[in-house]
Design a protein around this motif. Sequence first.
Motif, PDB file in Angstrom:
ATOM      1  N   SER A  50     -80.814  16.515  40.121  1.00 28.14           N
ATOM      2  CA  SER A  50     -79.829  16.090  41.041  1.00 28.14           C
ATOM      3  C   SER A  50     -80.190  15.771  42.382  1.00 28.14           C
ATOM      4  O   SER A  50     -79.583  14.971  43.151  1.00 28.14           O
ATOM      5  CB  SER A  50     -78.613  17.408  40.727  1.00 28.14           C
ATOM      6  N   VAL A  51     -81.061  16.438  43.026  1.00 28.80           N
ATOM      7  CA  VAL A  51     -81.531  16.439  44.469  1.00 28.80           C
ATOM      8  C   VAL A  51     -82.034  14.937  44.491  1.00 28.80           C
ATOM      9  O   VAL A  51     -82.045  14.203  45.340  1.00 28.80           O
ATOM     10  CB  VAL A  51     -82.699  17.578  44.951  1.00 28.80           C
ATOM     11  N   VAL A  52     -83.131  14.572  43.637  1.00 29.26           N
ATOM     12  CA  VAL A  52     -83.603  13.230  43.391  1.00 29.26           C
ATOM     13  C   VAL A  52     -82.656  12.238  43.582  1.00 29.26           C
ATOM     14  O   VAL A  52     -82.432  11.112  44.307  1.00 29.26           O
ATOM     15  CB  VAL A  52     -84.685  13.116  42.342  1.00 29.26           C
ATOM     16  N   LEU A  53     -81.736  12.365  42.521  1.00 30.57           N
ATOM     17  CA  LEU A  53     -80.547  11.405  42.341  1.00 30.57           C
ATOM     18  C   LEU A  53     -79.675  11.387  43.669  1.00 30.57           C
ATOM     19  O   LEU A  53     -79.258  10.329  44.222  1.00 30.57           O
ATOM     20  CB  LEU A  53     -79.538  11.756  41.107  1.00 30.57           C
ATOM     21  N   LEU A  54     -79.232  12.408  44.147  1.00 30.33           N
ATOM     22  CA  LEU A  54     -78.327  12.484  45.521  1.00 30.33           C
ATOM     23  C   LEU A  54     -79.101  11.967  46.741  1.00 30.33           C
ATOM     24  O   LEU A  54     -78.534  11.293  47.620  1.00 30.33           O
ATOM     25  CB  LEU A  54     -78.252  13.919  45.809  1.00 30.33           C
ATOM     26  N   HIS A  55     -80.136  12.127  46.761  1.00 30.50           N
ATOM     27  CA  HIS A  55     -81.160  11.360  47.722  1.00 30.50           C
ATOM     28  C   HIS A  55     -81.200   9.901  47.536  1.00 30.50           C
ATOM     29  O   HIS A  55     -80.944   9.051  48.603  1.00 30.50           O
ATOM     30  CB  HIS A  55     -82.576  11.786  47.751  1.00 30.50           C
ATOM     31  N   TRP A  56     -81.201   9.413  46.494  1.00 25.05           N
ATOM     32  CA  TRP A  56     -80.863   8.156  46.316  1.00 25.05           C
ATOM     33  C   TRP A  56     -79.593   7.364  46.595  1.00 25.05           C
ATOM     34  O   TRP A  56     -79.395   6.570  47.295  1.00 25.05           O
ATOM     35  CB  TRP A  56     -81.442   7.614  44.789  1.00 25.05           C
ATOM     36  N   LEU A  57     -78.617   8.293  46.285  1.00 23.87           N
ATOM     37  CA  LEU A  57     -77.062   7.871  46.564  1.00 23.87           C
ATOM     38  C   LEU A  57     -76.968   8.007  48.044  1.00 23.87           C
ATOM     39  O   LEU A  57     -76.278   7.266  48.456  1.00 23.87           O
ATOM     40  CB  LEU A  57     -76.419   8.947  46.012  1.00 23.87           C
ATOM     41  N   SER A  58     -77.601   8.738  48.838  1.00 27.91           N
ATOM     42  CA  SER A  58     -77.260   8.872  50.299  1.00 27.91           C
ATOM     43  C   SER A  58     -77.966   7.631  51.002  1.00 27.91           C
ATOM     44  O   SER A  58     -77.307   7.369  52.109  1.00 27.91           O
ATOM     45  CB  SER A  58     -78.315  10.267  50.772  1.00 27.91           C
ATOM     46  N   VAL A  59     -78.951   7.136  50.397  1.00 26.71           N
ATOM     47  CA  VAL A  59     -79.422   5.819  51.153  1.00 26.71           C
ATOM     48  C   VAL A  59     -79.009   4.423  50.419  1.00 26.71           C
ATOM     49  O   VAL A  59     -79.414   3.434  50.841  1.00 26.71           O
ATOM     50  CB  VAL A  59     -80.851   5.911  51.188  1.00 26.71           C
ATOM     51  N   TRP A  60     -78.100   4.725  49.358  1.00 28.50           N
ATOM     52  CA  TRP A  60     -77.629   3.525  48.683  1.00 28.50           C
ATOM     53  C   TRP A  60     -76.583   2.665  49.520  1.00 28.50           C
ATOM     54  O   TRP A  60     -75.776   3.151  50.304  1.00 28.50           O
ATOM     55  CB  TRP A  60     -76.784   4.014  47.434  1.00 28.50           C
ATOM     56  N   GLN A  61     -76.632   1.450  49.647  1.00 28.54           N
ATOM     57  CA  GLN A  61     -76.045   0.512  50.224  1.00 28.54           C
ATOM     58  C   GLN A  61     -75.383  -0.367  48.996  1.00 28.54           C
ATOM     59  O   GLN A  61     -75.969  -1.606  48.894  1.00 28.54           O
ATOM     60  CB  GLN A  61     -76.562  -0.363  51.219  1.00 28.54           C
ATOM     61  N   PRO A  62     -74.169  -0.239  48.565  1.00 23.68           N
ATOM     62  CA  PRO A  62     -73.679  -1.196  47.745  1.00 23.68           C
ATOM     63  C   PRO A  62     -72.924  -2.319  48.088  1.00 23.68           C
ATOM     64  O   PRO A  62     -73.033  -3.555  47.522  1.00 23.68           O
ATOM     65  CB  PRO A  62     -72.369  -0.196  47.064  1.00 23.68           C
TER      66      PRO A  62
END
Length: 811
Positions: free
Chosen positions: A349-361
């Motif tokens: 979940s930490v790996v996924l959340l880190h990706w989501l935090s910098v995600w620019q849709p």
Amino acid sequence: MQTLWQDLRYAIRMLKKNPGFTAVAVLTLAMAIGANAVVFSALNGFILRALNVPEAQNLYIIERASDNDSTQSYPNYLDLRDRNRSFDGLAAYNISQAAVDTGKNPSRAWAFEVSGNYFDILGIQPYLGRVFHASDEHGANSAPEIVLTHAYWHRHFQDDRGVVGRVVQLNRHPFTIVGVTPPGFRGTVLIFSADFFVPIVNQEQVDGWNGLNARGNRWIGEVIGRLKVRFTPAQAVADLNSIGSDLAKSYPKEDGQMSFTLERAGLPGSGFNRAIQAFLAGLMLLAGLILLAACANLGSLFAARAADRSREVALRLALGAGSWRILRQLFTEAVLISMMGGAVGLWGSVVLLHWLSVWQPFPQYPMHMPVNPDANVYGVALLLSVASGLLFGAVPVKQVLRTDPYQIVKSGSTAAIGRRITARDLLLAVQIAICAVLVTSSMVAVRGLARSLHSNFGFEPRNAMLADIDLNMAGYRGDRVPAMQKRMMEAMASISGVTSVGLVNVPPLQESCCSESNIFADKTADLSPSNAAGTAIMFSISPEYLQAADTRLLAGRNLTWHDDKDEPRVGVVNRVFARRIFGSEATTLGRYYKMEDGTRVQVVGIVEDGKYSPNITEESRPAMFLPILQAPSTETWLVARSSGNPQQLAAAIRTKLRDLDSGLPSFIQTWNEAMDGALFASRIAAVSLGILGVMGAMLSVTGIFGMAAYSVSERLRELGIRMALGAQRKEVLKAAVGRAFKLLAYGSAAGLLLGILASRVLAFIVYQATPRDPLVLAGTVLAMLLLGLVATWIPAQRALSIDPAILLREE
């Protein structure tokens, strides 16, 4: 402590002895706890965690009670700020876009237009230089200053501390950089990351028009205030309503029926806030159901495993071990498994959340996803891990307490398979029902999304390119604007492959859409808001827009370039407008209506209804399309329709615009890409529910397989005797896996019904999502049937392969 250490070592030894069971249990829990950690982190970031400012719990957004809209006019903001008694201060801000020229090529950037007291009310101290203060405001365009965000300063100025005092061009106006905000402060909208802040009194230089004296124009995005300690929100609302009542009496035309409510600061408006809350709460509920399904699954496996270890337990009891000592050992194994699963799930979940935090849709919008895990997320993951271990570890308690060591040592396992429904059966049925809920909801979301991609929006987004150009950013004013707009259209039309080119101030389904206006009957003399016949969305278009957008003209004529400011005002309306304002489409053509400023507009055409605002799930609303020369706008979106792949036009469009004006910032994309914002909620819901549905299906397969496998293992002797006595394969299968299929049927039926009820909520999020879809119902039934076949295939094969002679000889 020594006994606990012994239990722990023994538990590790037993788990190593059964690596298959351990791997399945750990991965099952990792999947469930990881899902809960991700969803709770989003819930924590969007709802529970306050803005990154001091004492954020005392900050509130002021909204109008009549329509839950947070926008205000600047004069109204001044009255609320100066006359209220319940806030330490009220600040205004608006999100806008501007062209920034630092000496190189100009680029678009996003700005917060803020009142002078904005930073003081929030308690924000500068990282470099200084911030704005109320004393800096001395009328319109009196404070040409910029405060950069730390992220923008780092990204565009490479952490240059000498940037303070530097002059940059903002929409070709000189502005001085006076400071940099501290790291982590991005503004007062959680999901938006501003690039810089400018004084709201300089709004004319940023937006190209002056709204500081326009009481009837609610262009300010939000008014935020810090509530005084001795006041409650209810008292503050009463205070604001008294001011609103006075304003309604003083300015009945602009401020009719003014009353207010308060919303927590952070998300943009109560409507969006409630939608996010409802979606995340529903997602958290589904993630919780996933975890319960995992616990039910592991509880069934643990109970069966305890029955399989009945000889070991009986020998330990016969040698003097107490029942509670045995139970403690089992609980130690369960909690150890749950902690291992929680650790693996939290890591994922930490790996996924880190990706989501910098995600620019959306590349053109600086989005910010506040989902980085904090201590709350880690604490919840730990709590869920321990609770899960205790929950599924408690399932075999009754079984152990009733163990008779004498009978087990003498005759082996005493496990009996009866016809009554056991707790294990109920756990599996609940698990299957949860899986059916998830499968149904995910199918409803996916079907709704698939239908939305081929819906009639009132325009055709395929094979069309959009070029977003704000001429105000390049310094165009007055008569230079329409002249440049015509030149751009002519340049686009000359590109090979372009079949039609149109112009609109903002296209439908964009985040910046749409401008609205009160509409009055032609005979209405008092143009107060209370006398309005309705409200309508307003577009300024070129005559070629309807053809370029592929919007059908149903009656009347199209607009022409002769419909300019010297000609009578005309407009084209949609069918909803015709029915609501004039009562009938048949009598609409040629009739007049009035705008808020009293201008009479004649209806010359009727077009098909469409979707306009970014909330794609709402019903079609009244809309009017006005000639760009009669309703001028510096906001310019070019619609270029091609006969082939529109992506091939992007480079040519960019080159043509650069040839016209090298200082003209633009953003070019296909119309389908531009609709990503409107379809964002639908896509996220479909993907999220799809993932949860797959997880639920995996858990159900494991649970059904476990039950069927252990049922066959415990009844091998009985099944061997049946086959020796001549039982048919069908009867053996019914005895071996019949109960599992019955539970599958009952659980699937209950889950399907609950899923249909739950899917009604999705209709508010996913466009065209409906639970009354035959394909959804058939798909859910087929999916659950396939799950049952997959889960029982191996146990069924084992039951059919029994050799009675060998089995009875071994027994």
